[in-house]
Design an enzyme around this catalytic site. Structure first.
Site, PDB file in Angstrom:
ATOM      1  N   ASN A  12     -45.619 -25.584  84.150  1.00 14.94           N
ATOM      2  CA  ASN A  12     -44.910 -25.769  83.014  1.00 14.94           C
ATOM      3  C   ASN A  12     -43.639 -24.606  83.139  1.00 14.94           C
ATOM      4  O   ASN A  12     -44.131 -23.545  82.963  1.00 14.94           O
ATOM      5  CB  ASN A  12     -45.519 -25.685  81.798  1.00 14.94           C
ATOM      6  CG  ASN A  12     -44.712 -25.489  80.530  1.00 14.94           C
ATOM      7  OD1 ASN A  12     -43.649 -25.664  80.500  1.00 14.94           O
ATOM      8  ND2 ASN A  12     -45.129 -25.350  79.472  1.00 14.94           N
ATOM      9  N   LYS A  14     -41.158 -24.080  81.636  1.00 13.89           N
ATOM     10  CA  LYS A  14     -40.639 -23.782  80.243  1.00 13.89           C
ATOM     11  C   LYS A  14     -39.177 -23.574  80.232  1.00 13.89           C
ATOM     12  O   LYS A  14     -38.289 -24.253  81.158  1.00 13.89           O
ATOM     13  CB  LYS A  14     -41.275 -22.424  79.540  1.00 13.89           C
ATOM     14  CG  LYS A  14     -42.812 -22.616  79.689  1.00 13.89           C
ATOM     15  CD  LYS A  14     -43.663 -21.529  78.777  1.00 13.89           C
ATOM     16  CE  LYS A  14     -45.099 -21.860  78.824  1.00 13.89           C
ATOM     17  NZ  LYS A  14     -45.793 -20.881  78.166  1.00 13.89           N
ATOM     18  N   HIS A  98     -47.042 -29.133  73.136  1.00 12.97           N
ATOM     19  CA  HIS A  98     -47.418 -27.750  73.491  1.00 12.97           C
ATOM     20  C   HIS A  98     -47.204 -26.950  72.356  1.00 12.97           C
ATOM     21  O   HIS A  98     -46.473 -27.130  71.340  1.00 12.97           O
ATOM     22  CB  HIS A  98     -46.214 -27.158  74.611  1.00 12.97           C
ATOM     23  CG  HIS A  98     -46.505 -25.993  75.145  1.00 12.97           C
ATOM     24  ND1 HIS A  98     -46.325 -24.852  74.642  1.00 12.97           N
ATOM     25  CD2 HIS A  98     -47.060 -25.680  76.381  1.00 12.97           C
ATOM     26  CE1 HIS A  98     -46.670 -23.813  75.180  1.00 12.97           C
ATOM     27  NE2 HIS A  98     -46.996 -24.295  76.388  1.00 12.97           N
ATOM     28  N   GLU A 100     -45.984 -23.903  71.686  1.00  9.22           N
ATOM     29  CA  GLU A 100     -44.412 -23.292  71.646  1.00  9.22           C
ATOM     30  C   GLU A 100     -43.620 -24.425  71.058  1.00  9.22           C
ATOM     31  O   GLU A 100     -42.671 -24.217  70.050  1.00  9.22           O
ATOM     32  CB  GLU A 100     -43.895 -22.954  72.872  1.00  9.22           C
ATOM     33  CG  GLU A 100     -44.645 -21.671  73.314  1.00  9.22           C
ATOM     34  CD  GLU A 100     -44.528 -21.471  74.822  1.00  9.22           C
ATOM     35  OE1 GLU A 100     -43.792 -22.244  75.664  1.00  9.22           O
ATOM     36  OE2 GLU A 100     -45.500 -20.719  75.062  1.00  9.22           O
ATOM     37  N   GLU A 168     -55.179 -25.563  75.550  1.00  4.21           N
ATOM     38  CA  GLU A 168     -54.532 -24.221  75.567  1.00  4.21           C
ATOM     39  C   GLU A 168     -54.640 -23.420  74.588  1.00  4.21           C
ATOM     40  O   GLU A 168     -53.999 -23.711  73.590  1.00  4.21           O
ATOM     41  CB  GLU A 168     -53.024 -24.562  75.769  1.00  4.21           C
ATOM     42  CG  GLU A 168     -52.521 -25.217  77.176  1.00  4.21           C
ATOM     43  CD  GLU A 168     -51.245 -24.886  77.624  1.00  4.21           C
ATOM     44  OE1 GLU A 168     -51.335 -24.630  78.861  1.00  4.21           O
ATOM     45  OE2 GLU A 168     -50.224 -25.022  76.949  1.00  4.21           O
ATOM     46  N   GLY A 174     -49.553 -16.926  77.822  1.00  2.00           N
ATOM     47  CA  GLY A 174     -48.530 -15.821  78.247  1.00  2.00           C
ATOM     48  C   GLY A 174     -48.973 -14.720  77.954  1.00  2.00           C
ATOM     49  O   GLY A 174     -48.096 -13.580  77.980  1.00  2.00           O
ATOM     50  N   SER A 212     -52.607 -18.428  80.781  1.00  2.00           N
ATOM     51  CA  SER A 212     -52.896 -17.141  81.867  1.00  2.00           C
ATOM     52  C   SER A 212     -53.468 -17.427  83.091  1.00  2.00           C
ATOM     53  O   SER A 212     -54.298 -16.713  83.622  1.00  2.00           O
ATOM     54  CB  SER A 212     -53.342 -16.162  80.966  1.00  2.00           C
ATOM     55  OG  SER A 212     -52.576 -15.601  80.067  1.00  2.00           O
TER      56      SER A 212
END
Ligand code: PGA
Length: 249
Positions: A12, A14, A98, A100, A168, A174, A212
């Site tokens: 991904n 991003k 996701h 985010e 996730e 991250g 991560s």
């Protein structure tokens, strides 16, 4: 034990990448992918680069996906992208839900489900993301959050061939922090059990772990029970690092 579900390593990217660098990265992954036959490889560039990346990896065994799609096929939705457009640009998959997107754009489970259905309408496979926040984990509600997200985000008509689920934990994305392999395995077993209540082919659905993942921890995380691959953010931006994860399968 032999794997019954073919692993998937998905990158991904991003909101990263301008054309020149993205094409170098895509070609690097495609070149390295020749040596990787034991898993499917997928890269999900920003929407502006889906077509160029699809062109760059043509003829290799690297697949291309989008990072989000709108529930509708077309219409007055300024700035949005339809699943059909991603398909038209060369995508085979699309990430939906996701964390985010859920946080930055207020996406609810119902919206995520509509996006997964849109992916099917366009002939794409959705990668539906779920995962608990740190506060939810600390409150001991990880399993109930996952159950709620599965119930709300996975359309009832799901089949194993046209669904991928990514676990996730939001606090692992991250941050360099990962759950223990026992925690990953427990979450995946729970997710598969909950999926079983919603669809008949739950045992064949691919469940990815994301958060991560990098070359140095991939072997351990991928060996956790019921993990069928990884959804990789930061480490997917370097071809060598991404390929190291694929090699760890
Ligand atoms: P990360 O991101 O690998 O950078 O933690 C994972 C993801 O958001 O899919």
């Amino acid at each position: 034990m032999a794997r019954t579900r073919r692993p998937l390593i998905a990158g991904n990217w991003k909101m990263n990448g301008l054309k020149a660098d993205a094409l170098t990265l895509a070609k690097g992954v495609a070149d390295g992918a020749k040596a990787t036959s034991n898993c499917d490889l997928l890269v999900c560039p920003p929407a502006t680069l889906v077509m160029a990346v699809a062109e760059a990896v043509k003829g290799s065994n690297v697949l291309v996906g989008g990072q989000d799609c709108h529930p509708k096929a077309n219409g007055a939705h300024t700035g949005d992208i339809a699943a059909e457009m991603l398909r038209d640009a060369g995508a085979a998959y699309v990430i939906v839900g996701h964390s985010e997107r859920r946080t930055d754009h207020g996406e609810t489970d119902a919206i995520v489900r509509a996006k997964a259905e849109a992916a099917w309408r366009a002939g794409l496979i959705p990668i539906v993301c779920i995962g608990e926040t740190l506060a939810e984990r600390e409150a001991g509600s990880t399993f109930s959050v996952l159950a709620r997200q599965i119930k709300g985000s996975i359309p009832p008509a799901a089949t194993a061939a046209r669904l991928v689920v990514a676990y996730e934990p939001v606090w692992a994305i991250g941050t360099g922090k990962t759950p223990t392999t026992a925690e990953v395995a427990a979450a995946h077993v729970h997710i598969r059990k909950e999926l079983g209540g919603a669809m008949s082919e739950a045992s064949a659905v691919r469940l990815l772990y994301g958060g991560s993942v990098k070359g140095s921890n991939a072997a351990e995380l991928l060996a956790a029970g019921d993990v069928d691959g990884a959804l990789v953010g930061g480490a997917s931006l370097k071809a060598d690092e991404f390929l190291a994860i694929a090699k760890a399968v």
